[in-house]
Design a protein around this motif. Sequence first.
Motif, PDB file in Angstrom:
ATOM      1  N   ARG A 272      48.502 104.558  26.661  1.00  0.00           N
ATOM      2  CA  ARG A 272      47.116 104.224  26.341  1.00  0.00           C
ATOM      3  C   ARG A 272      46.128 105.188  26.972  1.00  0.00           C
ATOM      4  O   ARG A 272      45.022 105.364  26.511  1.00  0.00           O
ATOM      5  CB  ARG A 272      46.810 102.796  26.808  1.00  0.00           C
ATOM      6  CG  ARG A 272      47.315 101.730  25.841  1.00  0.00           C
ATOM      7  CD  ARG A 272      47.029 100.341  26.357  1.00  0.00           C
ATOM      8  NE  ARG A 272      47.510  99.329  25.428  1.00  0.00           N
ATOM      9  CZ  ARG A 272      47.700  98.057  25.758  1.00  0.00           C
ATOM     10  NH1 ARG A 272      47.483  97.664  27.002  1.00  0.00           N
ATOM     11  NH2 ARG A 272      48.130  97.191  24.863  1.00  0.00           N
ATOM     12  N   ASN A 275      44.579 107.462  24.608  1.00  0.00           N
ATOM     13  CA  ASN A 275      43.806 106.969  23.470  1.00  0.00           C
ATOM     14  C   ASN A 275      42.390 107.527  23.428  1.00  0.00           C
ATOM     15  O   ASN A 275      41.837 107.763  22.351  1.00  0.00           O
ATOM     16  CB  ASN A 275      43.771 105.438  23.471  1.00  0.00           C
ATOM     17  CG  ASN A 275      45.069 104.842  22.940  1.00  0.00           C
ATOM     18  OD1 ASN A 275      45.910 105.554  22.402  1.00  0.00           O
ATOM     19  ND2 ASN A 275      45.236 103.539  23.108  1.00  0.00           N
ATOM     20  N   ASP A 276      41.797 107.730  24.619  1.00  0.00           N
ATOM     21  CA  ASP A 276      40.449 108.319  24.646  1.00  0.00           C
ATOM     22  C   ASP A 276      40.469 109.723  24.073  1.00  0.00           C
ATOM     23  O   ASP A 276      39.563 110.121  23.339  1.00  0.00           O
ATOM     24  CB  ASP A 276      39.902 108.354  26.082  1.00  0.00           C
ATOM     25  CG  ASP A 276      39.548 106.972  26.603  1.00  0.00           C
ATOM     26  OD1 ASP A 276      39.416 106.051  25.768  1.00  0.00           O
ATOM     27  OD2 ASP A 276      39.421 106.812  27.831  1.00  0.00           O
ATOM     28  N   LEU A 278      42.671 110.871  21.871  1.00  0.00           N
ATOM     29  CA  LEU A 278      42.890 110.766  20.434  1.00  0.00           C
ATOM     30  C   LEU A 278      41.615 110.354  19.710  1.00  0.00           C
ATOM     31  O   LEU A 278      41.293 110.889  18.638  1.00  0.00           O
ATOM     32  CB  LEU A 278      44.007 109.765  20.125  1.00  0.00           C
ATOM     33  CG  LEU A 278      45.379 110.035  20.754  1.00  0.00           C
ATOM     34  CD1 LEU A 278      46.410 109.069  20.185  1.00  0.00           C
ATOM     35  CD2 LEU A 278      45.828 111.461  20.500  1.00  0.00           C
ATOM     36  N   SER A 279      40.878 109.413  20.298  1.00  0.00           N
ATOM     37  CA  SER A 279      39.631 108.958  19.680  1.00  0.00           C
ATOM     38  C   SER A 279      38.612 110.091  19.604  1.00  0.00           C
ATOM     39  O   SER A 279      37.940 110.276  18.582  1.00  0.00           O
ATOM     40  CB  SER A 279      39.047 107.778  20.458  1.00  0.00           C
ATOM     41  OG  SER A 279      39.918 106.671  20.399  1.00  0.00           O
ATOM     42  N   GLY A 282      39.183 112.321  16.817  1.00  0.00           N
ATOM     43  CA  GLY A 282      39.029 111.752  15.484  1.00  0.00           C
ATOM     44  C   GLY A 282      40.290 111.153  14.912  1.00  0.00           C
ATOM     45  O   GLY A 282      40.388 110.933  13.693  1.00  0.00           O
ATOM     46  N   ASP A 284      42.681 108.029  14.432  1.00  0.00           N
ATOM     47  CA  ASP A 284      42.627 106.569  14.468  1.00  0.00           C
ATOM     48  C   ASP A 284      43.791 106.040  15.309  1.00  0.00           C
ATOM     49  O   ASP A 284      44.953 106.212  14.944  1.00  0.00           O
ATOM     50  CB  ASP A 284      42.711 106.025  13.045  1.00  0.00           C
ATOM     51  CG  ASP A 284      42.603 104.501  12.994  1.00  0.00           C
ATOM     52  OD1 ASP A 284      42.401 103.882  14.055  1.00  0.00           O
ATOM     53  OD2 ASP A 284      42.730 103.945  11.886  1.00  0.00           O
ATOM     54  N   ILE A 285      43.464 105.401  16.443  1.00  0.00           N
ATOM     55  CA  ILE A 285      44.529 104.946  17.343  1.00  0.00           C
ATOM     56  C   ILE A 285      45.249 103.710  16.805  1.00  0.00           C
ATOM     57  O   ILE A 285      46.213 103.251  17.404  1.00  0.00           O
ATOM     58  CB  ILE A 285      43.998 104.671  18.770  1.00  0.00           C
ATOM     59  CG1 ILE A 285      42.917 103.591  18.745  1.00  0.00           C
ATOM     60  CG2 ILE A 285      43.477 105.943  19.403  1.00  0.00           C
ATOM     61  CD1 ILE A 285      42.476 103.142  20.122  1.00  0.00           C
ATOM     62  N   SER A 286      44.787 103.199  15.660  1.00  0.00           N
ATOM     63  CA  SER A 286      45.521 102.089  15.035  1.00  0.00           C
ATOM     64  C   SER A 286      46.334 102.579  13.840  1.00  0.00           C
ATOM     65  O   SER A 286      47.025 101.795  13.192  1.00  0.00           O
ATOM     66  CB  SER A 286      44.539 101.010  14.563  1.00  0.00           C
ATOM     67  OG  SER A 286      43.694 101.517  13.540  1.00  0.00           O
ATOM     68  N   GLN A 290      48.579 108.146  15.280  1.00  0.00           N
ATOM     69  CA  GLN A 290      48.600 107.955  16.737  1.00  0.00           C
ATOM     70  C   GLN A 290      49.987 108.276  17.288  1.00  0.00           C
ATOM     71  O   GLN A 290      50.121 109.012  18.276  1.00  0.00           O
ATOM     72  CB  GLN A 290      48.226 106.515  17.098  1.00  0.00           C
ATOM     73  CG  GLN A 290      48.226 106.274  18.613  1.00  0.00           C
ATOM     74  CD  GLN A 290      48.272 104.800  18.993  1.00  0.00           C
ATOM     75  OE1 GLN A 290      48.821 103.989  18.252  1.00  0.00           O
ATOM     76  NE2 GLN A 290      47.695 104.453  20.122  1.00  0.00           N
ATOM     77  N   THR A 342      42.374 117.784  23.406  1.00  0.00           N
ATOM     78  CA  THR A 342      41.345 117.222  22.516  1.00  0.00           C
ATOM     79  C   THR A 342      40.889 118.254  21.491  1.00  0.00           C
ATOM     80  O   THR A 342      40.795 117.966  20.289  1.00  0.00           O
ATOM     81  CB  THR A 342      40.134 116.738  23.335  1.00  0.00           C
ATOM     82  OG1 THR A 342      40.568 115.804  24.322  1.00  0.00           O
ATOM     83  CG2 THR A 342      39.102 116.071  22.432  1.00  0.00           C
ATOM     84  N   THR A 346      41.547 118.021  17.482  1.00  0.00           N
ATOM     85  CA  THR A 346      40.336 117.993  16.652  1.00  0.00           C
ATOM     86  C   THR A 346      40.377 119.075  15.585  1.00  0.00           C
ATOM     87  O   THR A 346      40.011 118.850  14.426  1.00  0.00           O
ATOM     88  CB  THR A 346      39.083 118.188  17.518  1.00  0.00           C
ATOM     89  OG1 THR A 346      39.020 117.154  18.508  1.00  0.00           O
ATOM     90  CG2 THR A 346      37.819 118.151  16.671  1.00  0.00           C
TER      91      THR A 346
END
Length: 513
Positions: A272, A275-276, A278-279, A282, A284-286, A290, A342, A346
Amino acid sequence: MISDSSMFTLLRRMTHNGFPGRSTHINESYEEAIKALSLTLQSNAAYLQSVKPHFANDPAKLKETEKYLLRSGITLEQLDSLSIIHVTGTKGKGSTCAFTEAILRQHGFNTGFFSSPHLISVRERIRLNGDPISQSHFTRSFWNVYRRLEQKREYESDMPTYFKFLTVLMFHVFLEANVDVAIIEVGIGGELDSTNILRNPICVGVTSLGLEHTSLLGNTMEEIAYQKSGIFKPHAVAFTVPQPESAMRVLRKRAVERKCRDFQIVSTVQDRKWNDVLSLAGIDISGVQQQNALLSISMAFEWMKSHYNQTIVNNKYHVNNYYNLQSDKDDLSQIISLNKVTIALTNCKWPGRTQILRTSVANFFLDGAHTIESIINCVSWFKRVSRKTSSKFLIFNISGDRNSLELLKLLRPLNFDKVYFAPNYAGVTSVEDLSNYALIDEQRKKCKKHCELWGEGSVSKNSVAEVLYDIKRHVSLRTDSDDKVEILVTGSLHLIGALLAILDPNLTMTSDF
């Protein structure tokens, strides 16, 4: 007017003048190289149609790849000098490789990346530092390898198939470029894939598994997992994402049998902390990307640990405590930069996989999903990112002998206003598209069958260009022009390649359509 079959007979003669003498090539140009590749060497599609299941599991296939590698001028010992990340799986292996390559390149390493299939140009399959090799580079390397293999034939058809040839060619390109790391995507399966002549990868990865190429790989998840885990090697770290338990048992067992140094499951719960990142990138962590992104981060980190362990002698890291770096935030930051990860994620562009291409005519949602599991993910993605108020069209085709009825059943609940079935053919025969054009009559028949299966609201077209013309005409007649039509294109990456050949031929992720 010359028939299609006559045209291909003529082109074959142009590229090959018969055994035992050396072929007379009209000129060793890029165009002639593509003709020789597409028409003289058996394509993957033809191979999949012709191969018998028992032959698909014949270990002699790898020996054959070794034979052609040696004939081309590369020994297995020379191949061992490449530093490799080897990736297989059913879904997402291309995206995972692309992410991994982008992360390592962002950290300053010279990268090679081998993937398949290509969308528009075969050169997309062999990349140096993120870019497909140039036409001149491809042409020079192609004829160098082709001539050597041709001259050493023992009988007329003693040449590698399309994918096997490209695998050998790729090794030549990466060794000549002296890349720091080569990220290599498996073609089909793993155990007997041409790429599996690699003997000492640094790490290997298995993306999400599902039933695919069952006539070659097996009809159960256990059989699929067994074939895929064939890339596991002694002393390599094996990574995978969460899998069905039946598949995971096989992967664990094979990791032990193959004497992997470690077997790690990349968990979206344990990771987790990423996750920051990944967010911010751009992702989607769901969504399904991911897992692919987390797997790529794990493999890139493992490779960098190994690289620095081998190349930096007099620094504070020692072999005994090197693999404890992940728990030490300060040390970790000296190996892998969160900011660079990141940026890499991206900027990583991987066309045709959950891609949204916005044009003035319509918005195209492109995803090369071609299995039940990947179509389910594609439907979920399209529901999430599309607008509820828009008109929705579908462009669909499949390759090979996949069960189109099962895939179409999954797409039907999206309630498309119009459905187009078209072959994987842009509409203009180009030298890059010869292998798809050769199958056009068969695909057109399949499209008509799909039309019958779908029923009302569907139409069969002869090419992607005809589909786009019809869409443009439809949009021009609309009065509610403020609400763009949203078009899902799925079922085959080859179909998406034909579409992008018209909408975005340079793969810029933009379009003037």
